[in-house]
Design a protein around this motif. Structure first.
Motif, mmCIF file in Angstrom:
data_model
loop_
_atom_site.group_PDB
_atom_site.id
_atom_site.type_symbol
_atom_site.label_atom_id
_atom_site.label_comp_id
_atom_site.label_asym_id
_atom_site.label_seq_id
_atom_site.Cartn_x
_atom_site.Cartn_y
_atom_site.Cartn_z
ATOM 1 N N LEU A 41 0.848 -1.191 0.000
ATOM 2 C CA LEU A 41 0.000 0.000 0.000
ATOM 3 C C LEU A 41 0.881 1.238 0.000
ATOM 4 C CD1 LEU A 41 -3.156 0.361 2.203
ATOM 5 C CD2 LEU A 41 -1.726 2.340 1.764
ATOM 6 N N ALA A 43 0.775 5.382 0.334
ATOM 7 C CA ALA A 43 -0.023 6.560 0.665
ATOM 8 C C ALA A 43 0.825 7.791 0.381
ATOM 9 C CB ALA A 43 -0.452 6.536 2.120
ATOM 10 N N VAL A 44 0.292 8.702 -0.420
ATOM 11 C CA VAL A 44 1.027 9.917 -0.750
ATOM 12 C C VAL A 44 0.208 11.102 -0.292
ATOM 13 C CG1 VAL A 44 2.292 11.143 -2.548
ATOM 14 C CG2 VAL A 44 1.791 8.719 -2.835
ATOM 15 N N MET A 45 0.881 12.115 0.228
ATOM 16 C CA MET A 45 0.157 13.283 0.721
ATOM 17 C C MET A 45 0.889 14.556 0.321
ATOM 18 S SD MET A 45 -0.905 14.073 4.661
ATOM 19 C CE MET A 45 -2.404 13.139 4.839
ATOM 20 N N LYS A 189 -22.205 3.918 4.878
ATOM 21 C CA LYS A 189 -21.292 4.765 5.661
ATOM 22 C C LYS A 189 -20.136 5.375 4.862
ATOM 23 C CE LYS A 189 -23.667 3.389 9.244
ATOM 24 N NZ LYS A 189 -24.547 2.438 8.611
ATOM 25 N N LYS A 238 -16.901 14.899 3.187
ATOM 26 C CA LYS A 238 -17.011 14.544 4.592
ATOM 27 C C LYS A 238 -18.452 14.368 5.061
ATOM 28 C CE LYS A 238 -17.263 19.124 6.782
ATOM 29 N NZ LYS A 238 -18.615 19.319 6.319
ATOM 30 N N MET A 253 -7.720 17.280 1.147
ATOM 31 C CA MET A 253 -6.812 16.381 1.872
ATOM 32 C C MET A 253 -5.516 16.151 1.104
ATOM 33 S SD MET A 253 -9.358 13.590 3.519
ATOM 34 C CE MET A 253 -8.276 13.160 4.869
ATOM 35 N N LEU A 257 -4.226 7.132 -2.087
ATOM 36 C CA LEU A 257 -3.906 5.816 -1.532
ATOM 37 C C LEU A 257 -3.954 4.801 -2.662
ATOM 38 C CD1 LEU A 257 -6.288 5.979 1.561
ATOM 39 C CD2 LEU A 257 -3.819 6.324 1.579
ATOM 40 N N ALA A 268 -7.361 1.707 5.342
ATOM 41 C CA ALA A 268 -6.490 2.878 5.463
ATOM 42 C C ALA A 268 -7.274 4.157 5.202
ATOM 43 C CB ALA A 268 -5.327 2.763 4.486
ATOM 44 N N LYS A 271 -9.484 5.081 8.102
ATOM 45 C CA LYS A 271 -8.691 5.637 9.203
ATOM 46 C C LYS A 271 -8.277 7.074 8.902
ATOM 47 C CE LYS A 271 -7.187 1.413 11.344
ATOM 48 N NZ LYS A 271 -6.150 0.427 11.599
ATOM 49 N N MET A 272 -7.937 7.309 7.677
ATOM 50 C CA MET A 272 -7.572 8.671 7.288
ATOM 51 C C MET A 272 -8.788 9.593 7.413
ATOM 52 S SD MET A 272 -6.108 9.786 3.591
ATOM 53 C CE MET A 272 -4.368 10.053 3.721
ATOM 54 N N GLN A 275 -10.098 11.203 10.720
ATOM 55 C CA GLN A 275 -9.543 12.473 11.227
ATOM 56 C C GLN A 275 -10.451 13.660 10.928
ATOM 57 O OE1 GLN A 275 -4.947 12.546 10.677
ATOM 58 N NE2 GLN A 275 -5.796 11.617 8.858
ATOM 59 N N ILE A 276 -11.298 13.537 9.905
ATOM 60 C CA ILE A 276 -12.202 14.652 9.623
ATOM 61 C C ILE A 276 -13.617 14.374 10.115
ATOM 62 C CG2 ILE A 276 -11.028 15.824 7.736
ATOM 63 C CD1 ILE A 276 -12.577 14.154 5.768
ATOM 64 N N ASP A 283 -18.571 -0.199 11.812
ATOM 65 C CA ASP A 283 -19.874 0.154 11.226
ATOM 66 C C ASP A 283 -19.871 0.020 9.718
ATOM 67 O OD1 ASP A 283 -21.036 0.649 13.639
ATOM 68 O OD2 ASP A 283 -20.753 2.837 13.576
ATOM 69 N N ARG A 307 4.533 5.311 3.303
ATOM 70 C CA ARG A 307 3.888 6.610 3.492
ATOM 71 C C ARG A 307 4.825 7.701 2.989
ATOM 72 N NH1 ARG A 307 3.120 3.365 7.745
ATOM 73 N NH2 ARG A 307 0.987 2.968 8.455
ATOM 74 N N PHE B 501 -15.018 22.234 6.942
ATOM 75 C CA PHE B 501 -13.932 21.666 7.729
ATOM 76 C C PHE B 501 -12.673 22.457 7.414
ATOM 77 C CE2 PHE B 501 -10.471 18.800 8.659
ATOM 78 C CZ PHE B 501 -10.885 18.175 9.818
ATOM 79 N N PHE B 508 -1.526 10.703 8.140
ATOM 80 C CA PHE B 508 -2.245 9.701 7.372
ATOM 81 C C PHE B 508 -3.377 9.089 8.189
ATOM 82 C CE2 PHE B 508 1.772 9.915 5.068
ATOM 83 C CZ PHE B 508 1.293 10.036 3.782
ATOM 84 N N GLY B 509 -3.194 9.055 9.503
ATOM 85 C CA GLY B 509 -4.252 8.516 10.361
ATOM 86 C C GLY B 509 -4.183 6.998 10.487
ATOM 87 N N PHE B 510 -3.138 6.394 9.914
ATOM 88 C CA PHE B 510 -2.966 4.939 10.085
ATOM 89 C C PHE B 510 -1.494 4.608 10.074
ATOM 90 C CE2 PHE B 510 -3.605 5.904 5.620
ATOM 91 C CZ PHE B 510 -2.534 5.298 4.985
#
Lengths: 310, 510
Positions: A41, A43-45, A189, A238, A253, A257, A268, A271-272, A275-276, A283, A307, B501, B508-510
């Motif tokens: 996996l 993840a780039v930000m 959800k 969101k 954001m 991913l 992932a 989970k990201m 945060q918002i 669920d 990451r 927001f 990343f939160g994970f």
């Protein structure tokens, strides 16, 4: 190599395979570590969609690893809604365009893009900016609004779904990419990679009537898996998902991913997203249900996760 | 004198073709401004009180007679084409064999009187049935257009199998049994009448034709036979599709003449003239035949009473099964039900232009007088797009008031009704949310239910009745959420934006 060392190595390798077959290579030939182990996996930000895509692909060994010369490629973004890119109801058009370009650069014979939209398909294709982006990049955008374009496929591992009607573009291609956008969803959800699969099938009403979560998990067992799930989280929705009311439902954001594993990438992403907006992974039942069907794993700690912050 | 006929023909084609294509066009390729041609039709112009257009049409008739019938009215041109085609099936010598017939005054004046009186009493029951332009619209939308769509869908399926994506399937939305039967009956009546007797329909049934006939008694120019040069060869009579030239008596019944100028072009002696009425004194006009007024009056009143009785008997809510009884949903811009039902002539233009294919001609949902008027009918993926205003833009009769996109977004056509006991979340205790997913205003939104499940809830103030929820609800055949039409379209509240927001996401939160 000494006999004792050989046994040691073999034992270690054996244990290692139990957890992750990919780490086998690392144990046996330590000096090839960097080459052999591509991450599960990425993840780039912090970048623009195109930049993040190219970076993620590089980590995974480049587009050539997934698309070979002369292949027929399909890209399945989320184009479900008659909404503008700013609202994050659809996949980012720049991301889709960039992926089309990458595939063509890798020698793809043709790149088709489609979605079985929720709103009027022509309006969705236009408003989302995806039609324009695909055409500009040299790809072809095709409709998904007609039942005649769908053919039946079996889901031997499905629980509620044993058969689905899949868009023939997916059935007839060599490789395909699943390119969802990260969104809140009033029903199941969250809408991420597995939920995006609803756009390759015809009869979705059946899913809603027969435990939506189970059906989403069932569909993820479809034998022709995407080579990569590329989750667009440049903007995430969101609230008021999946189509949103206004631009204030979207959150910048600047993330992306990428994984071949449906369950891992959805885990992932949730989970990201947590945060918002607080979201309980349990669920979003289809994630655990898909894991039970051996579609993938929620245990990110056991995966090779890369990451990258730009 | 052939030029007049050629000009008439050319003008007729210039009006007819765009109207025909505009009605057939199922791709949305043709520009919407073509609907201006439809506002030039008599009944739509009267309905929408377009003083300018009505004035123009009046002047036109007072100058040249019933030019409207032979140039502007698409049903008139359609009949000319039918009569023209019929010649191909006739033996050479019998091709032009119209002969003079007496007018059917009782019928035509009763129908005109009935139409006017019923309309003045506030019902468009008769206009809906008899407006020639609307009849034409229905014939094209319900009988001809579906054939084009079938062909299109056949070809598109064929092409797509070959990987060619140029044309796409389009759904058929105009078919509803009762309107289809009515339209077919009218089509057969008009076609048969014109096939054998030219403009018989226009001069017997059509209230617009009859009205213009009265008007053309005053027209500045009119067709007349010059007795000095006429040889009574009857060439003009044989060509007169209105069957209004009596070559023996050398008279022309100007109330039935549609100014087609065919007679002018065949007369070799120059005996037929399109001449100035008030120039020279001429002998008395042919006997006015409206003398049967008493009989006409009796007949008319009888018919009016009957029509009123049926109009009273109708109820708007209708019976229907208990599970899904509802008021019909009017197209956006209809305003009040009464206004809409009075102004709409059921021409089907909105039905044929609706890109979402959600408009359908009504059967009995609006009652008897509202048959063929459009209503919203939702089915899977078929609902009203909140940003689309096309139907309100093209409506030529003013039954739909033009809306801007902003207005449309808050025009409440109906309100969603949620029936919890049928909802999947309640019956199966499983997530669904399809209705909320499709709700553009989030009037239908999901609220916590139990065990982490969410269930729909409706905020009526926000609902615009677009039917997104109903169209997608998986509970069939009777959805757990459906839209009840408003009798009066009101302004819905504007949905509030979500809270923005603002925080920057760095992890990343994970």
């Amino acid at each position: 190599m000494k006999r004792r060392d050989f046994f040691k190595t073999a034992a270690l390798a054996g244990i290692a395979t139990l957890f992750s077959p990919k780490s086998l290579a690392n144990v046996v030939t330590e000096n090839e570590l960097t080459v052999a182990s591509s991450p599960d996996l990425v993840a780039v930000m912090g970048g623009e969609p195109e930049v993040m895509l190219i970076r993620a692909l590089k980590e995974l060994g480049g587009i050539q690893k997934f698309v070979k010369k002369g292949q027929k490629v399909v890209i399945k973004p989320n184009i479900g809604w008659d909404r503008t890119p700013q609202m994050a109801a659809n996949t980012n058009p720049q991301l889709v365009g960039a992926l089309v370009k990458q595939c063509l650069a890798a020698g793809a014979k043709q790149v088709l893009v489609f979605d079985h939209t929720c709103d009027n398909w022509q309006k969705c294709y236009e408003a989302s900016g995806i039609e324009a982006a695909v055409k500009a990049a040299g790809g072809k955008i095709i409709p998904g609004n007609d039942e005649s374009m769908y053919r039946e496929a079996d889901l031997p591992h499905g629980v509620n779904l044993k058969k689905i009607k899949v868009h023939e573009a997916i059935l007839d291609c060599d490789v395909w990419f699943n390119v969802p956008v990260l969104k809140h969803h009033g029903g199941p959800k969250m809408s991420i990679s597995m939920k995006n699969m609803m756009g390759i099938v015809w009869d979705r009403g059946y899913w809603h009537r027969n435990d939506l979560h189970q059906c989403i998990a069932d569909c993820a067992t479809f034998h022709k898996k995407p080579v990569l799930n590329i989750v667009d989280a440049y903007r995430a929705m969101k609230s008021n998902g999946p189509q949103g009311k206004s631009e204030s439902d979207a959150v910048m954001m600047k993330s992306l991913l990428v994984s071949h594993d449906f369950v891992a990438v959805d885990t992932a992403a949730i989970k990201m997203f947590n945060q918002i907006r607080e979201t309980n992974l349990a669920d979003v039942r289809y994630v655990a249900l898909a894991e039970q069907l051996k579609v993938g794993t929620q245990h990110l700690e056991k995966l090779n996760v890369k990451r990258i912050k730009l | 004198m052939k030029t007049l006929k050629h000009i008439r023909r050319l003008l007729a084609i210039l009006f007819f073709l765009p109207i025909l294509l505009f009605f057939i066009d199922f791709t949305g390729l043709l520009p919407l401004f073509l609907h201006k041609l439809l506002q030039m039709q008599w009944i739509p112009a009267l309905m929408s009180v377009q003083v300018g257009v009505v004035g123009f049409l009046l002047v036109l008739s007072l100058l040249f007679g019933r030019l409207y019938c032979s140039v502007i009215c698409p049903l008139g041109v359609f009949q000319d084409i039918a009569a023209w085609k019929s010649r191909w099936f006739k033996k050479k010598g019998r091709r032009y064999r119209f002969d003079y017939r007496k007018p059917n005054n009782i019928l035509r004046y009763s129908l005109l009187a009935l139409t006017v009186i019923v309309f003045l009493l506030g019902s468009s029951a008769v206009v809906v049935w008899l407006d020639p332009y609307s009849i034409f619209g229905r014939i094209i939308t319900q009988l001809l257009r579906p054939l084009f769509i079938w062909a299109n869908n056949g070809f598109s399926a064929l092409f797509i199998k070959k990987g060619i994506y140029v044309i796409y399937g389009v759904s058929q939305n105009a078919f509803v049994v009762i309107p289809f039967i009515i339209t077919s009956v009218f089509f057969v009546i008009v076609a048969v009448m014109s096939w054998f007797r030219g403009r018989l329909y226009c001069n017997t049934v059509c209230p617009v034709g009859t009205f213009l006939g009265l008007l053309s008694k005053l027209s500045l120019f009119k067709i007349e036979i010059e007795k000095s040069s006429c040889t009574q060869c009857s060439a003009c009579e044989k060509r007169c599709k209105s069957q209004c030239i009596d070559s023996m008596a050398m008279t022309v019944d100007e109330t039935r003449c549609v100014s087609c100028f065919n007679c002018l072009s065949v007369c070799k002696k120059g005996g037929v003239k399109y001449a100035f009425r008030y120039g020279k004194k001429q002998e008395a006009a042919p006997v006015s035949e409206i003398n049967s007024s008493r009989r006409t009056f009796m007949l008319t009143s009888g018919a009016v009473v009957a029509a009123l009785a049926t109009a009273k008997a109708e109820t708007l809510t209708g019976k229907k099964d208990e599970i899904l009884s509802r008021k019909p949903i009017m197209p956006p811009g209809a305003g009040h039900l009464e206004h809409f039902n009075t102004k709409c002539t059921g021409c089907q233009l909105c039905v044929s232009k609706c890109p979402m294919h959600v408009l359908k001609p009504a059967a009995l949902e609006y009652g008897i007088s509202g048959i063929m008027q459009p209503r919203l009918a939702f089915s899977t993926h078929v609902y009203c797009n909140q940003d689309c205003t096309i139907c309100s833009e093209v409506c030529p009769t003013g039954a739909l008031t033009k809306l801007t996109v902003e207005e449309k977004r808050v025009t409440q056509m109906g309100i969603a009704r949620f029936r919890k006991h049928k909802c999947v979340v309640y019956t199966d205790e499983k997530d669904c949310g399809a209705c909320s997913e499709h709700c553009p205003t989030q009037a239908v939104h999901m609220i916590p239910y139990k065990n982490g499940l969410t269930i729909p809830q409706v905020t009526p103030d926000l609902c615009i009745g677009c039917g997104g929820c109903e169209s997608i609800c998986p509970v069939r055949p009777y959805q757990a959420i459906y839209v009840e039409g408003n009798s009066v379209q009101v302004k819905a509240k504007k949905p509030k934006d979500a809270q923005k927001f603002e925080k920057k996401i760095d992890n990343f939160g994970f």
